[in-house]
Design a protein around this motif. Structure first.
Motif, PDB file in Angstrom:
ATOM      1  N   THR A 124       4.029   7.428   3.517  1.00  0.00           N
ATOM      2  CA  THR A 124       2.709   6.690   3.487  1.00  0.00           C
ATOM      3  C   THR A 124       1.667   7.217   2.808  1.00  0.00           C
ATOM      4  OG1 THR A 124       2.462   7.808   5.661  1.00  0.00           O
ATOM      5  CG2 THR A 124       3.594   5.855   5.686  1.00  0.00           C
ATOM      6  N   ASN A 125       1.856   8.340   2.359  1.00  0.00           N
ATOM      7  CA  ASN A 125       0.795   9.218   1.555  1.00  0.00           C
ATOM      8  C   ASN A 125      -0.210   9.653   2.464  1.00  0.00           C
ATOM      9  OD1 ASN A 125       2.197   8.705  -0.864  1.00  0.00           O
ATOM     10  ND2 ASN A 125       1.353   6.693  -1.168  1.00  0.00           N
ATOM     11  N   SER A 171       6.846  12.075  -1.579  1.00  0.00           N
ATOM     12  CA  SER A 171       7.676  10.796  -1.749  1.00  0.00           C
ATOM     13  C   SER A 171       8.687  10.490  -0.635  1.00  0.00           C
ATOM     14  CB  SER A 171       8.206  10.389  -3.123  1.00  0.00           C
ATOM     15  OG  SER A 171       9.301  11.190  -3.483  1.00  0.00           O
ATOM     16  N   ASN A 198       0.878  -1.278   0.005  1.00  0.00           N
ATOM     17  CA  ASN A 198       0.031   0.132  -0.157  1.00  0.00           C
ATOM     18  C   ASN A 198       0.924   1.367   0.013  1.00  0.00           C
ATOM     19  OD1 ASN A 198      -2.442  -1.386  -0.004  1.00  0.00           O
ATOM     20  ND2 ASN A 198      -2.783  -1.515   2.118  1.00  0.00           N
ATOM     21  N   THR A 199       1.959   1.187   0.981  1.00  0.00           N
ATOM     22  CA  THR A 199       2.992   2.308   0.643  1.00  0.00           C
ATOM     23  C   THR A 199       3.617   2.677  -0.570  1.00  0.00           C
ATOM     24  OG1 THR A 199       3.405   2.045   3.097  1.00  0.00           O
ATOM     25  CG2 THR A 199       4.944   3.207   2.082  1.00  0.00           C
ATOM     26  N   LYS A 258       2.440   1.661  -3.681  1.00  0.00           N
ATOM     27  CA  LYS A 258       1.430   1.662  -4.940  1.00  0.00           C
ATOM     28  C   LYS A 258       1.489   3.322  -5.009  1.00  0.00           C
ATOM     29  CE  LYS A 258      -1.810  -1.775  -4.475  1.00  0.00           C
ATOM     30  NZ  LYS A 258      -3.019  -2.291  -4.118  1.00  0.00           N
ATOM     31  N   ARG A 259       1.708   3.616  -6.105  1.00  0.00           N
ATOM     32  CA  ARG A 259       1.403   4.915  -6.877  1.00  0.00           C
ATOM     33  C   ARG A 259      -0.010   5.554  -6.274  1.00  0.00           C
ATOM     34  NH1 ARG A 259       4.073   8.066 -10.298  1.00  0.00           N
ATOM     35  NH2 ARG A 259       2.629   9.567 -11.359  1.00  0.00           N
ATOM     36  N   PHE A 260       0.108   6.541  -5.591  1.00  0.00           N
ATOM     37  CA  PHE A 260      -1.003   7.490  -4.922  1.00  0.00           C
ATOM     38  C   PHE A 260      -1.440   8.609  -5.791  1.00  0.00           C
ATOM     39  CE2 PHE A 260      -2.988  10.199  -1.800  1.00  0.00           C
ATOM     40  CZ  PHE A 260      -3.779   9.662  -1.451  1.00  0.00           C
ATOM     41  N   ASN A 261      -2.698   8.639  -6.136  1.00  0.00           N
ATOM     42  CA  ASN A 261      -3.167   9.807  -6.961  1.00  0.00           C
ATOM     43  C   ASN A 261      -3.332  10.979  -5.934  1.00  0.00           C
ATOM     44  OD1 ASN A 261      -4.444  11.451  -8.764  1.00  0.00           O
ATOM     45  ND2 ASN A 261      -6.431  10.544  -8.647  1.00  0.00           N
ATOM     46  N   TRP A 262      -2.302  11.711  -6.190  1.00  0.00           N
ATOM     47  CA  TRP A 262      -2.143  13.140  -5.549  1.00  0.00           C
ATOM     48  C   TRP A 262      -3.176  14.369  -6.340  1.00  0.00           C
ATOM     49  CZ3 TRP A 262      -0.861  13.155  -0.634  1.00  0.00           C
ATOM     50  CH2 TRP A 262       0.015  12.561  -0.353  1.00  0.00           C
ATOM     51  N   GLN A 318     -11.913  13.708  -2.730  1.00  0.00           N
ATOM     52  CA  GLN A 318     -11.103  12.447  -3.070  1.00  0.00           C
ATOM     53  C   GLN A 318     -11.710  11.710  -4.175  1.00  0.00           C
ATOM     54  OE1 GLN A 318     -11.489  10.216   0.616  1.00  0.00           O
ATOM     55  NE2 GLN A 318     -10.453  11.749   1.803  1.00  0.00           N
TER      56      GLN A 318
END
Length: 144
Positions: free
Chosen positions: A110-111, A105, A28-29, A31-35, A144
């Motif tokens: 942890t986003n 990053s 989960n950490t 994974k590419r997070f959608n900012w 979100q």
């Protein structure tokens, strides 16, 4: 002897479960997070979307400081990446967003959305009290 086998099975099951949970957390950490939605909200609070906005030493749609540009370049250098940002890159929405993602990053792996907002406003050593008003403004716009 029977209790010993149950204890061993229970211990083995617990180890496997914890190992799996650790792997899931790591995945989960990583994974590419959608900012995108958060950067959109921050951009509205910072400059109402004006890529030419200037306020003191802060410039562009995301109101980036020279210190942040230097920090981004130091992170890139540390990672062995040849790319570098310039002060003029602050006026590019695309490059400003790249800087945001790079900073997150490094300082927020942890986003965590709340941490991201507070870092962007108060720096790495932010205080909740000092960033509370900004946090509320961004959250009011964040979809979100």
């Amino acid at each position: 002897m029977y209790f010993s086998k149950i204890a061993k099975v229970t211990l083995f099951t617990a180890i496997i479960t914890l190992s799996s949970m650790s792997t899931i957390a790591r995945e989960n950490t990583n994974k590419r997070f959608n900012w995108g939605p958060l950067m959109d909200a921050i951009t509205q609070v910072e400059s109402e979307g004006n890529s030419r906005a200037v306020s003191g030493n802060q410039c562009g749609a995301m109101q980036i400081t020279p210190v942040l540009v230097e920090d981004c370049n130091a992170i890139l250098k540390k990672r062995g990446v040849k790319k570098r940002f310039t002060l003029n890159d602050r006026f590019s929405v695309k490059k400003s967003r790249e800087m945001f993602v790079l900073i997150m990053s490094h300082y927020n792996p942890t986003n965590n959305v709340e941490k991201a907002i507070r870092i962007w406003n108060g720096g790495v050593n932010y205080t909740n009290k000092g960033t509370q008003r900004y946090y509320k403004k961004v959250m009011a716009l964040y979809k979100q």
